[in-house]
Design an enzyme around this catalytic site. Structure first.
Site, mmCIF file in Angstrom:
data_model
loop_
_atom_site.group_PDB
_atom_site.id
_atom_site.type_symbol
_atom_site.label_atom_id
_atom_site.label_comp_id
_atom_site.label_asym_id
_atom_site.label_seq_id
_atom_site.Cartn_x
_atom_site.Cartn_y
_atom_site.Cartn_z
ATOM 1 N N GLY A 51 0.805 -1.205 0.000
ATOM 2 C CA GLY A 51 0.000 0.000 0.000
ATOM 3 C C GLY A 51 0.842 1.261 0.000
ATOM 4 O O GLY A 51 2.033 1.236 -0.317
ATOM 5 N N HIS A 78 2.484 4.782 -5.028
ATOM 6 C CA HIS A 78 3.017 5.965 -5.705
ATOM 7 C C HIS A 78 3.258 5.617 -7.170
ATOM 8 O O HIS A 78 2.875 4.526 -7.638
ATOM 9 C CB HIS A 78 4.286 6.450 -5.016
ATOM 10 C CG HIS A 78 5.290 5.372 -4.755
ATOM 11 N ND1 HIS A 78 5.945 4.684 -5.757
ATOM 12 C CD2 HIS A 78 5.751 4.827 -3.594
ATOM 13 C CE1 HIS A 78 6.773 3.797 -5.245
ATOM 14 N NE2 HIS A 78 6.669 3.850 -3.933
ATOM 15 N N GLY A 100 5.832 4.714 -8.700
ATOM 16 C CA GLY A 100 6.611 3.498 -8.898
ATOM 17 C C GLY A 100 5.709 2.279 -8.962
ATOM 18 O O GLY A 100 5.851 1.426 -9.843
ATOM 19 N N HIS A 101 4.764 2.205 -8.032
ATOM 20 C CA HIS A 101 3.791 1.114 -8.065
ATOM 21 C C HIS A 101 2.930 1.192 -9.328
ATOM 22 O O HIS A 101 2.616 0.169 -9.942
ATOM 23 C CB HIS A 101 2.871 1.177 -6.841
ATOM 24 C CG HIS A 101 3.558 0.952 -5.533
ATOM 25 N ND1 HIS A 101 3.803 1.976 -4.649
ATOM 26 C CD2 HIS A 101 4.074 -0.167 -4.961
ATOM 27 C CE1 HIS A 101 4.416 1.493 -3.580
ATOM 28 N NE2 HIS A 101 4.597 0.197 -3.742
ATOM 29 N N GLY A 146 9.628 -4.039 -8.182
ATOM 30 C CA GLY A 146 10.465 -2.909 -8.559
ATOM 31 C C GLY A 146 11.915 -3.126 -8.175
ATOM 32 O O GLY A 146 12.212 -3.697 -7.120
ATOM 33 N N GLU A 147 12.821 -2.672 -9.015
ATOM 34 C CA GLU A 147 14.248 -2.854 -8.776
ATOM 35 C C GLU A 147 14.783 -2.037 -7.598
ATOM 36 O O GLU A 147 15.917 -2.247 -7.191
ATOM 37 C CB GLU A 147 15.050 -2.514 -10.034
ATOM 38 C CG GLU A 147 14.996 -3.587 -11.096
ATOM 39 C CD GLU A 147 15.975 -3.334 -12.229
ATOM 40 O OE1 GLU A 147 16.440 -2.193 -12.364
ATOM 41 O OE2 GLU A 147 16.278 -4.287 -12.968
ATOM 42 N N ILE A 163 11.626 3.885 -10.417
ATOM 43 C CA ILE A 163 11.029 5.159 -10.807
ATOM 44 C C ILE A 163 11.505 6.211 -9.813
ATOM 45 O O ILE A 163 11.405 6.015 -8.599
ATOM 46 C CB ILE A 163 9.488 5.084 -10.815
ATOM 47 C CG1 ILE A 163 9.025 3.952 -11.740
ATOM 48 C CG2 ILE A 163 8.893 6.412 -11.257
ATOM 49 C CD1 ILE A 163 9.430 4.107 -13.190
ATOM 50 N N SER A 205 9.389 5.886 -2.952
ATOM 51 C CA SER A 205 9.187 4.920 -1.877
ATOM 52 C C SER A 205 7.994 5.354 -1.048
ATOM 53 O O SER A 205 7.743 6.557 -0.874
ATOM 54 C CB SER A 205 10.434 4.846 -0.982
ATOM 55 O OG SER A 205 10.169 4.118 0.204
ATOM 56 N N SER A 206 7.259 4.379 -0.531
ATOM 57 C CA SER A 206 6.138 4.709 0.348
ATOM 58 C C SER A 206 6.606 5.487 1.568
ATOM 59 O O SER A 206 5.881 6.318 2.117
ATOM 60 C CB SER A 206 5.433 3.416 0.788
ATOM 61 O OG SER A 206 4.950 2.709 -0.328
#
Length: 284
Positions: A31, A34, A36-37, A147-148, A176, A185-186
């Site tokens: 959750g 952002h 990136g997700h 994600g990397e 990203i 990052s979250s």
């Protein structure tokens, strides 16, 4: 788009999907989504007939209770992003749904799971393997997207998939970054304005170290990165490891292996917020 909270409900739904011969993509998340997700979800939507996004803050991968408590949660906002990306299903179970009883399974895949994050966060990767394996068994995806930014985690998940003989392809997607280079990052949402202003120093220093490394040793490059980041008030390097990109073992010289990666974790601010990143010095 449909939202499921119960394992039996999403399994029944996906059984129908499978019956119709459709390809399933899974994007596991905790959750606080952002861009990136969003990139992971959009990739899955483009490559599969059906995309499932899981939203679950997994308690077994936190070795810091405060980190678990403070981890950002906003399922309503997450749902809007997931819907806008075109996903078909959200799986957002409760802790009791995933772990009706304590998960006593133990996963360890040295050397990839025991260095860096594995050494500094005891039990973290065991918890990651517990939840990811559960999600794979529940949703039976053809492809799962990671994600990397969590580069070491991908290596551990791949080792687990091989060990458990799970029939799923692990798709690695590029980091990203924000315009100033900070990896999305979250946890970035927890940074204050002042902390957010200094956080991009991490990536800027890593990028600068690529040129520095051309005329300096591995140890000198390591020291350059650590000293430059630590010189910024509010930033403190927890570790910086320059490793073989396959084994994740430290390298002593640049010619040890054709694949060399620098992995870093930095504490930012007074709370502090733990930020991770990496840079590739040599690629295969």
């Amino acid at each position: 788009m449909e939202v499921f909270h119960k394992i039996v409900d999403i399994q029944n739904e996906l059984a129908e999907v499978r019956k119709n011969g459709k390809k399933i993509g899974l994007v596991p998340t905790m959750g606080a989504l952002h861009d990136g997700h969003a990139s992971l979800i959009k990739t899955s939507v483009a490559e599969n007939d059906v995309t499932v996004v899981s939203v679950f803050v997994n308690p077994t991968q936190f070795n810091d209770k405060n980190d678990l408590k403070n981890y950002p949660r906003n399922l309503e906002a997450d749902g809007r992003l997931i819907n806008n990306c075109g996903a078909d299903y959200i799986f957002a179970p409760s802790v009791d749904e995933i772990y009706p009883e304590p998960d006593t399974r133990h996963f360890e895949y040295p050397p990839v799971s025991t260095v860096m994050e594995g050494a500094h966060r005891p039990g973290h990767f065991n918890g990651v393997c517990q939840i990811v394996s559960r999600l794979f068994y529940i949703t039976t995806p053809d492809v799962a997207y990671f994600g990397e930014k969590d580069w070491q985690q991908i290596a551990v998940v791949k080792a687990m998939v091989k060990d458990l003989n799970i029939n799923v392809k692990i798709s690695e997607c590029p980091i990203i970054r924000d315009k100033d280079g900070l990896a999305l990052s979250s946890r970035n949402s927890l940074l204050s304005t002042d902390e957010r202003a200094i956080a991009p120093t991490i990536y800027k220093t890593l990028v600068a170290s690529i040129d520095f490394a051309k005329n300096h040793t591995v140890q000198e490059t390591h020291d350059y990165v650590v000293e430059n980041i630590n010189s910024v008030n509010g930033l403190k390097v927890e570790y910086f490891s320059i490793v073989d990109g396959l084994t994740l073992q430290d390298v002593a010289t640049w010619d040890t292996t054709p694949y060399v990666v620098g992995c870093i974790t930095v504490y930012c601010g007074k709370k502090p917020i733990r930020l991770i990143d990496h840079i590739k010095y040599k690629e295969q």
